[in-house]
Design a protein around this motif. Structure first.
Motif, PDB file in Angstrom:
ATOM      1  N   LEU A 282      -6.498  45.637  35.445  1.00  0.00           N
ATOM      2  CA  LEU A 282      -7.775  45.385  34.779  1.00  0.00           C
ATOM      3  C   LEU A 282      -7.986  46.363  33.628  1.00  0.00           C
ATOM      4  N   ILE A 283      -7.722  47.650  33.884  1.00  0.00           N
ATOM      5  CA  ILE A 283      -7.872  48.662  32.840  1.00  0.00           C
ATOM      6  C   ILE A 283      -6.963  48.346  31.657  1.00  0.00           C
ATOM      7  N   GLU A 284      -5.713  48.006  31.962  1.00  0.00           N
ATOM      8  CA  GLU A 284      -4.755  47.706  30.900  1.00  0.00           C
ATOM      9  C   GLU A 284      -5.196  46.477  30.111  1.00  0.00           C
ATOM     10  N   SER A 285      -5.723  45.480  30.816  1.00  0.00           N
ATOM     11  CA  SER A 285      -6.204  44.263  30.149  1.00  0.00           C
ATOM     12  C   SER A 285      -7.343  44.594  29.188  1.00  0.00           C
ATOM     13  N   MET A 286      -8.268  45.443  29.645  1.00  0.00           N
ATOM     14  CA  MET A 286      -9.387  45.837  28.796  1.00  0.00           C
ATOM     15  C   MET A 286      -8.904  46.699  27.618  1.00  0.00           C
ATOM     16  N   PHE A 287      -7.962  47.594  27.912  1.00  0.00           N
ATOM     17  CA  PHE A 287      -7.463  48.505  26.879  1.00  0.00           C
ATOM     18  C   PHE A 287      -6.781  47.726  25.754  1.00  0.00           C
ATOM     19  N   LYS A 288      -6.008  46.702  26.112  1.00  0.00           N
ATOM     20  CA  LYS A 288      -5.296  45.910  25.101  1.00  0.00           C
ATOM     21  C   LYS A 288      -6.259  45.185  24.165  1.00  0.00           C
ATOM     22  N   ARG A 289      -7.467  44.930  24.664  1.00  0.00           N
ATOM     23  CA  ARG A 289      -8.426  44.183  23.857  1.00  0.00           C
ATOM     24  C   ARG A 289      -9.308  45.080  22.993  1.00  0.00           C
TER      25      ARG A 289
END
Length: 382
Positions: A282-289
């Motif tokens: 989830l963190i990585e998904s948010m970070f990529k955006r």
């Protein structure tokens, strides 16, 4: 010859009995002792006791030689020499009592650093005896002492963080172990550790990072040279597992579950690890955006990237919010998340490439916006 008869007799005996590669030390000891060159003598004894082959001589050197002129030496060095001797004792209990006796001897206003060091090392032996309460009390006392010192010898910090780390390891307090073990590594040259010690420390840090419920950024560990100790060993797979977690790569995590099941402690905590890898995803998904303008993400997208049912996404996001991993809000009616901030990340090569691509996209949007403004309001750019 101005050498105490007892000291002289001891040195002559050791000179005859020592192996050829160590014999010259006893000649030099006698010479420096006779000339009362205490600083050089202290340094020479330090060199000697750190030689692995000199281990059988450490108790005798301390009891029969060092104690004769201890009043002339740095008291921190004195405690280190006593510790070298204590480590040769057959009984851990005797070693603990010996270091406690040394702590009392150096408990003087001018030698409080040495006193703290001796207390810490006595606590280390108490910990080996599983006396957790005594160890905790000593650590609390020494922490107050260390914080009161104007300056602190790095060896004191190293001892403090080592005993703290070992205490928290015994308590299975993974987050605190991780913190103190990394602080220990900042105080020492890891090349001075044996290969076995480096591997064990890297292994324990990896376990702690994975099982801590407060650590969701492995950057400090992954960027530290200690992690290289696992490469080429039976634990090398743990490096890949750490990288998978750090990148929120659920597929890679699942491919390593076979190795994970072979490690009892990790196998027992598999359900926790399943939740943690999804939080990391989830963190990585948010970070990529971040920086793309896409601050609102539907539950369905998060579900696909975290491999969780849509009806469990709200709980996952609430967990990440409570841990301070992201900041934002949840739109329960619209089934979407608004993200304002994401915990800073340690970036691997693929993540850095992704960041570069985002910067290129951002640059393109800036140029496009500037061109549109120059066309619609040319007077601003005249």
């Amino acid at each position: 010859m101005d050498v105490d008869s007892k000291v002289g007799a001891y040195l002559q005996t050791q000179l005859r009995e020592a192996p050829a590669e160590l014999a010259h030390f006893f000649t030099e000891f006698e010479d420096l002792y006779e000339r009362k060159i205490w600083h050089q003598l202290t340094k020479l004894v330090e060199t000697f006791i750190n030689i692995p082959e000199a281990a059988p001589f450490r108790i005798g050197i301390y009891n029969e030689f060092v104690r004769d002129w201890q009043k002339y030496m740095n008291k921190v060095k004195l405690v280190l020499f006593a510790l070298a001797a204590a480590r040769q004792f057959d009984s851990i209990s005797a070693a603990a009592e010996f270091m406690e006796k040394i702590a009392k001897e150096v408990d003087q206003p001018e030698s409080q650093e040495a006193h703290a060091l001796a207390l810490l090392e006595s606590a280390h032996f108490r910990l080996l005896l599983n006396d957790l309460d005594s160890t905790r009390d000593t650590l609390e006392k020494c922490q107050r002492m260390v914080e009161s010192f104007a300056t602190v010898d790095p060896v004191i910090y190293a001892s403090f963080y080592r005993v703290c780390a070992d205490y928290y390891k015994a308590k299975a307090s993974f987050g605190q172990y991780y913190k103190n073990a990394l602080l220990l590594l900042a105080c020492i040259d890891i090349q001075e550790l044996t290969v076995e010690d480096r591997v064990q420390r890297a292994y324990d840090l990896s376990i702690a990072a994975l099982l801590s419920d407060t650590i969701y950024n492995f950057g400090d560990l992954l960027s530290h040279p200690i992690i290289d100790a696992l490469k080429g060993t039976e634990h090398e797979w743990m490096v890949a597992l750490l990288l998978a977690f750090n990148a929120g790569d659920i597929g890679k995590f699942e491919s390593l579950t076979g190795s994970l099941h072979a490690q009892p402690l990790l196998a027992q905590q598999e359900s926790f690890l399943q939740q943690k890898i999804r939080l990391m995803a989830l963190i990585e998904s948010m970070f990529k955006r971040q920086g793309t303008g896409a601050r609102t993400i539907p539950f369905g997208v998060v579900s696909a990237e975290t491999k969780m049912p849509v009806n469990e996404i709200e709980h996952l996001v609430m967990k990440s919010l409570s841990l301070g991993l992201i900041r934002g809000g949840i739109d329960q009616v619209g089934q979407q998340i608004t993200v304002q901030w994401v915990q800073p990340r340690y970036l691997g090569k693929d993540q850095i490439k992704n960041l570069v691509d985002r910067l290129v996209q951002w640059e393109g949007r800036v140029i496009e916006t500037a061109q549109q403004m120059s066309q619609t309001t040319p007077e601003l750019f005249a």
